[in-house]
Design a protein around this motif. Structure first.
Motif, mmCIF file in Angstrom:
data_model
loop_
_atom_site.group_PDB
_atom_site.id
_atom_site.type_symbol
_atom_site.label_atom_id
_atom_site.label_comp_id
_atom_site.label_asym_id
_atom_site.label_seq_id
_atom_site.Cartn_x
_atom_site.Cartn_y
_atom_site.Cartn_z
ATOM 1 N N ALA A 175 -1.493 -0.985 -4.233
ATOM 2 C CA ALA A 175 -2.312 0.058 -4.287
ATOM 3 C C ALA A 175 -1.815 1.366 -4.304
ATOM 4 N N ALA A 176 -1.931 2.005 -5.157
ATOM 5 C CA ALA A 176 -1.228 3.759 -5.049
ATOM 6 C C ALA A 176 -2.122 4.579 -5.651
ATOM 7 N N GLY A 177 -1.935 5.857 -5.261
ATOM 8 C CA GLY A 177 -2.795 6.844 -6.020
ATOM 9 C C GLY A 177 -1.826 8.084 -6.580
ATOM 10 N N LYS A 178 -2.380 9.031 -7.103
ATOM 11 C CA LYS A 178 -1.601 10.027 -7.824
ATOM 12 C C LYS A 178 -0.638 9.352 -8.936
ATOM 13 N N ALA A 179 0.511 9.754 -8.931
ATOM 14 C CA ALA A 179 1.491 9.247 -9.901
ATOM 15 C C ALA A 179 2.015 8.083 -9.459
ATOM 16 N N ILE B 53 0.996 -1.259 -0.003
ATOM 17 C CA ILE B 53 0.104 -0.161 0.038
ATOM 18 C C ILE B 53 0.836 1.266 0.177
ATOM 19 N N GLY B 54 0.717 2.241 -1.035
ATOM 20 C CA GLY B 54 1.515 3.229 -1.208
ATOM 21 C C GLY B 54 1.581 4.344 0.065
ATOM 22 N N SER B 55 0.453 4.047 0.753
ATOM 23 C CA SER B 55 0.538 5.176 1.786
ATOM 24 C C SER B 55 -0.579 4.883 2.814
ATOM 25 N N ALA B 56 -0.288 5.278 3.972
ATOM 26 C CA ALA B 56 -1.314 4.795 5.144
ATOM 27 C C ALA B 56 -2.606 5.537 4.874
ATOM 28 N N SER B 57 -2.399 6.618 3.945
ATOM 29 C CA SER B 57 -3.804 7.252 3.576
ATOM 30 C C SER B 57 -4.535 6.400 2.531
ATOM 31 N N ASP B 58 -4.142 5.432 2.213
ATOM 32 C CA ASP B 58 -4.797 4.606 1.142
ATOM 33 C C ASP B 58 -5.587 3.316 1.755
ATOM 34 N N LEU B 59 -5.374 3.173 3.233
ATOM 35 C CA LEU B 59 -5.780 1.994 3.758
ATOM 36 C C LEU B 59 -7.246 1.673 3.606
ATOM 37 N N ALA C 261 6.963 3.549 -3.563
ATOM 38 C CA ALA C 261 7.972 3.522 -4.575
ATOM 39 C C ALA C 261 8.728 4.761 -4.435
ATOM 40 N N HIS C 262 8.364 6.082 -4.026
ATOM 41 C CA HIS C 262 9.252 7.183 -4.017
ATOM 42 C C HIS C 262 9.799 7.561 -2.535
ATOM 43 N N ARG C 263 9.001 7.057 -1.625
ATOM 44 C CA ARG C 263 9.524 7.408 -0.282
ATOM 45 C C ARG C 263 10.084 6.333 0.454
ATOM 46 N N THR C 264 9.961 4.988 0.183
ATOM 47 C CA THR C 264 10.801 3.785 0.560
ATOM 48 C C THR C 264 11.226 3.060 -0.666
ATOM 49 N N LYS D 282 -8.095 6.556 -5.944
ATOM 50 C CA LYS D 282 -8.690 7.872 -6.237
ATOM 51 C C LYS D 282 -8.052 8.500 -4.898
ATOM 52 N N ALA D 283 -6.914 9.110 -5.332
ATOM 53 C CA ALA D 283 -6.429 10.242 -4.199
ATOM 54 C C ALA D 283 -6.380 11.708 -4.477
ATOM 55 N N SER D 284 -6.743 12.203 -5.559
ATOM 56 C CA SER D 284 -6.237 13.647 -6.078
ATOM 57 C C SER D 284 -7.228 14.265 -6.716
HETATM 58 C C1 RP5 Z 1 0.708 7.963 -3.455
HETATM 59 O O1 RP5 Z 1 0.116 9.297 -3.205
HETATM 60 C C2 RP5 Z 1 -0.194 7.192 -2.296
HETATM 61 O O2 RP5 Z 1 -0.348 5.710 -2.674
HETATM 62 C C3 RP5 Z 1 -1.299 7.847 -1.946
HETATM 63 O O3 RP5 Z 1 -2.523 7.452 -2.780
HETATM 64 C C4 RP5 Z 1 -1.113 9.243 -2.542
HETATM 65 C C5 RP5 Z 1 -0.996 10.278 -1.406
HETATM 66 O O4 RP5 Z 1 -0.317 9.964 -0.391
HETATM 67 P P1 RP5 Z 1 0.031 10.646 1.017
HETATM 68 O O5 RP5 Z 1 0.584 11.952 0.720
HETATM 69 O O6 RP5 Z 1 -1.174 10.784 1.511
HETATM 70 O O7 RP5 Z 1 1.126 9.605 1.930
HETATM 71 O O8 RP5 Z 1 1.863 7.828 -3.451
#
Ligand code: RP5
Length: 158
Positions: free
Chosen positions: A63-67, A8-14, A38-41, A88-90
């Motif tokens: 699972a990841a959002g944005k780029a 999961i790309g971010s805890a915000s995706d949980l 992929a970009h922070r770790t 869907k995160a943006s």
């Molecule tokens: C992506 O960027 C993550 O998967 C998430 O969907 C989005 C925003 O991440 P946060 O800034 O909330 O950590 O890498």
């Protein structure tokens, strides 16, 4: 049984990924979920992917959002099947993540489900494991039968 990895790309995706874990639990498929970016770790994500097969995984869900390059970056480090969930995160409503995840160049496939399609990601992972697991295949057939019965039993009031 082989495990499914949920990266999961971010805890915000949980919250968006929760339906995948629920579906795997319903099928009795073991899974491990981990937040890795992929970009922070990048090093940790690469290491997880590279060791996934020897660590008993049979499919990976990313699972990841944005780029959303997580699924592609993971797929680059393993020959296990990788399923991408565009989140869907943006302001772009997930279309950014969909295109980033689905448009993989030839050679490194990512099976991409719908935007926020976590349940289907899990079902696809189960179907992959069911190729060599007859009891899982039976559970899939039973779910299809139950879904069919639900549709046919639906009351229509117009
Ligand atoms: C992506 O960027 C993550 O998967 C998430 O969907 C989005 C925003 O991440 P946060 O800034 O909330 O950590 O890498």
């Amino acid at each position: 049984m082989l495990k499914v990895g949920i990266i999961i790309g971010s805890a915000s995706d949980l919250e968006k990924v929760a339906p995948a874990a629920k579906a795997l639990r319903e099928f009795g498929v073991p899974y491990e979920a981990k937040v890795l970016s992929a970009h922070r770790t990048p090093d940790e994500a690469a290491a997880f992917a590279a060791s996934a097969r020897e660590n008993g995984f049979g499919a990976l869900i990313c699972a990841a959002g944005k780029a959303a390059h997580l699924a592609g970056a993971v797929a680059a480090r393993t020959t296990l099947p990788v399923i991408g969930i565009p989140v869907k995160a943006s302001a772009l409503e997930g279309l950014d993540a969909l295109l980033s995840t689905v448009q993989m160049p030839a050679g490194i496939p990512v099976a991409t489900v719908a935007i926020d399609g976590a349940a289907n990601a899990a079902l696809l992972a189960v179907q992959i494991l069911a190729v060599t697991d007859a009891s899982l295949a039976e559970k899939l057939e039973a779910k299809r039968a139950a879904d069919r019965a639900d549709v046919l039993a639906a009351k229509v009031e117009l």
